[in-house]
Design a protein around this motif. Structure first.
Motif, PDB file in Angstrom:
ATOM      1  N   ILE A  65       0.843  -1.192   0.000  1.00  0.00           N
ATOM      2  CA  ILE A  65       0.000   0.000   0.000  1.00  0.00           C
ATOM      3  C   ILE A  65       0.878   1.242   0.000  1.00  0.00           C
ATOM      4  O   ILE A  65       1.667   1.451   0.924  1.00  0.00           O
ATOM      5  CB  ILE A  65      -0.942  -0.007   1.220  1.00  0.00           C
ATOM      6  CG1 ILE A  65      -1.945  -1.160   1.076  1.00  0.00           C
ATOM      7  CG2 ILE A  65      -1.657   1.336   1.362  1.00  0.00           C
ATOM      8  CD1 ILE A  65      -2.865  -1.351   2.269  1.00  0.00           C
ATOM      9  N   ASN A  95       0.175   6.248   3.748  1.00  0.00           N
ATOM     10  CA  ASN A  95      -1.010   6.691   4.485  1.00  0.00           C
ATOM     11  C   ASN A  95      -2.082   7.192   3.525  1.00  0.00           C
ATOM     12  O   ASN A  95      -2.008   8.293   3.000  1.00  0.00           O
ATOM     13  CB  ASN A  95      -0.614   7.769   5.491  1.00  0.00           C
ATOM     14  CG  ASN A  95       0.242   7.184   6.601  1.00  0.00           C
ATOM     15  OD1 ASN A  95       0.001   6.041   7.031  1.00  0.00           O
ATOM     16  ND2 ASN A  95       1.251   7.906   7.051  1.00  0.00           N
ATOM     17  N   VAL A  96      -3.074   6.366   3.340  1.00  0.00           N
ATOM     18  CA  VAL A  96      -4.094   6.641   2.336  1.00  0.00           C
ATOM     19  C   VAL A  96      -5.434   6.182   2.905  1.00  0.00           C
ATOM     20  O   VAL A  96      -5.495   5.260   3.719  1.00  0.00           O
ATOM     21  CB  VAL A  96      -3.708   5.908   1.017  1.00  0.00           C
ATOM     22  CG1 VAL A  96      -3.656   4.413   1.208  1.00  0.00           C
ATOM     23  CG2 VAL A  96      -4.605   6.282  -0.128  1.00  0.00           C
ATOM     24  N   LEU A 140      -8.411   4.178   2.881  1.00  0.00           N
ATOM     25  CA  LEU A 140      -8.750   2.915   2.204  1.00  0.00           C
ATOM     26  C   LEU A 140     -10.185   2.887   1.699  1.00  0.00           C
ATOM     27  O   LEU A 140     -10.577   1.973   0.979  1.00  0.00           O
ATOM     28  CB  LEU A 140      -8.538   1.732   3.156  1.00  0.00           C
ATOM     29  CG  LEU A 140      -7.093   1.466   3.568  1.00  0.00           C
ATOM     30  CD1 LEU A 140      -7.033   0.298   4.537  1.00  0.00           C
ATOM     31  CD2 LEU A 140      -6.220   1.173   2.354  1.00  0.00           C
ATOM     32  N   THR A 141     -10.974   3.882   2.085  1.00  0.00           N
ATOM     33  CA  THR A 141     -12.358   3.890   1.608  1.00  0.00           C
ATOM     34  C   THR A 141     -12.542   4.861   0.444  1.00  0.00           C
ATOM     35  O   THR A 141     -13.642   5.028  -0.051  1.00  0.00           O
ATOM     36  CB  THR A 141     -13.329   4.280   2.737  1.00  0.00           C
ATOM     37  OG1 THR A 141     -12.984   5.598   3.187  1.00  0.00           O
ATOM     38  CG2 THR A 141     -13.238   3.317   3.897  1.00  0.00           C
TER      39      THR A 141
END
Lengths: 321, 321
Positions: free
Chosen positions: A281, A313-314, A316-317
């Motif tokens: 990720i 850091n993203v 996820l939704t």
């Protein structure tokens, strides 16, 4: 020196080696991953230094940690402060917790909930402000006035740059004979540090930067030979919206061979390849260097390329596909 | 031996060591990652062996590779065949390509497009059939009749089990003094191999399995002491729907200390923690062991736990949150 929290000296490789010793035991020695399918696709041999696996999910912890542990007892006693809505905020909060001092983080009231909770989770004290640069700077000045905390800038600080440099140092010590090392560029802290490590420890390796075409202030600054600000940057790579500082501009001007601009579609495509092929990720900013390989393929064919995957850091939704 | 493609001998650690030599140069030595935030959350020290970073995105490549490279020239000359809609299909196709032989994969016509394309991408020849077990077995029999290809079962094969065992072998050689090693269990190939490596190379370490509560045939089989089939399994962990075979049931009965059942909500929660905290993409099946730690926390508190993250092949456009 203008004041206790400004230091405009350019860090040397000795500063980087000291940083490595100082932050050892706090930072992770992140792995270097490869992907045969991405190598097949690009015709290059790519070595990904996974700073998205670093603590707080980004390389930023290295610089924050080096800065916090560089402080004298006297400098540290009132804690540290910064303004940031990004990875530096969490990094500074965690570094401060590890030293046992307070961290005051000025964040815009519009900051994503997950980032606010991240800072709180590391014990940082959040001061909300209006979402303008002016309000952030005023908020920070007020906090420092009130607490006498020590300001740690996210990138315009040689201690921070020396810390960020340790990632590329680990990479070139582990993977020999790289033709190119490439990092993304926003404010230029990671790129400056990377260039110092690579230039001195692997002098045969070129240093490239990858920058979103929609936020290409570093590209334009290097081309014009003067520091140009980032004007209305537009990119999905939200970690790369900031402008270079005088310090990072100077280091990058001396050390970086080339800045490649990357279109949004190649950033998103690169991000998806990293997720799908590598099972890793990354946030959009971290995908910009692979985006540069996709967009400027002929430069990289047959080359051994080291890439710093800067963070993961993203939300996820809310994925961009 | 009943026929050229059935071999019911239980693999030994010598078979595993031979497998490691045989597949070296084909498989990746995957990294072991840790997460301080997951350790804080669980009170355990967890070491994740990242087989989701393995080629084809799953441990399955180890077993397929060992089986394919174990074949004599005579056995290999007509290629290999299997029926699978999962990771074994891609693993066998790639292993066959690396040996330069054909792979025939019988897949249900309903198989996800991404898996079909994966197999094709590795040069496998796909034979579609109706989505029933009977049709798959008939399809496979027809292919073998027509091509004289060598059948490689996804788990009911000692060569496959010996290959899967190399993951845990790498883990226990790298991380010493583990209290527990845990793998997910579906057909039992990974768990069988894991148990052989751990029992012999780290005898003080317990071997646990994690199984979805909605597909708990291994749990029930061990409890009853007889091999019970998987009846209408229902779980998001789609790699764990199959039943044990006589071979894997025998190995697991001798070697495994405990099978823990995990509810769907803990599987999904564990999957999300791994994505968010570790920045690592795992498929639901791979999250079941961490789900077991979340659900049966008291067993793991204060323990050093090795977990095999079995795979990372997941549809990025259909996430369970």
């Amino acid at each position: 020196m203008m004041s206790s929290h400004v230091n405009i000296e350019i860090p040397t490789i000795d500063d980087v080696l000291e940083a490595r010793e100082r932050i050892k035991g706090h930072v992770k020695m992140t792995p270097v991953l490869t992907s045969s399918s991405i190598d097949e696709m690009t015709g290059a041999s790519i070595f990904f230094k996974c700073e998205n696996f670093q603590r707080v999910g980004a390389f930023k912890f290295r610089g924050a940690c080096n800065a916090v542990f560089s402080l004298s007892e006297e400098e540290a006693k009132n804690g540290v402060a910064t303004h940031s809505s990004g990875n530096h905020a969490q990094a500074l909060a965690l570094a401060a917790r590890e030293r046992g001092i307070k961290a005051y983080i000025v964040m815009p009231s519009t900051a994503p909930k997950v980032k606010v909770e991240g800072v709180r989770g590391y014990g940082g004290e959040i001061i909300f402000c209006e979402p303008t640069l002016e309000a952030r700077e005023r908020g920070l000045a007020e906090v420092i006035e009130r607490t006498a905390a020590h300001f740690i800038h996210p990138y315009d600080d040689p201690r921070v740059i020396a810390g960020q440099a340790t990632a590329a140092l680990e990479l070139v010590e582990r993977i020999r004979d790289l033709d190119i090392v490439m990092a993304p560029v926003g404010g230029g802290g990671l790129l400056s540090g990377t260039s110092i490590s690579v230039r001195t420890r692997s002098p045969g390796t070129a240093v490239y930067a990858a920058e979103p075409a929609g936020a290409d202030d570093a590209y334009r600054s290097l081309k014009e030979g003067v520091l140009l600000p980032s004007v209305e940057p537009r990119t999905i790579a939200d970690g790369l919206l900031t402008s270079l500082s005088a310090l990072t501009f100077g280091i990058i001007s001396s050390n970086v061979d080339e800045i490649l601009r990357v279109d949004e579609e190649n950033i998103i495509l690169a991000m998806r390849h990293i997720w799908e092929r590598m099972k890793v990720i990354v946030e959009p900013s971290a995908a910009v260097p692979l985006g540069a390989v996709l967009q400027h393929g002929n430069i990289f064919k047959g080359k051994r390329v080291g890439i710093i995957l800067s963070g993961g850091n993203v939300d996820l939704t809310a994925l961009p596909w």
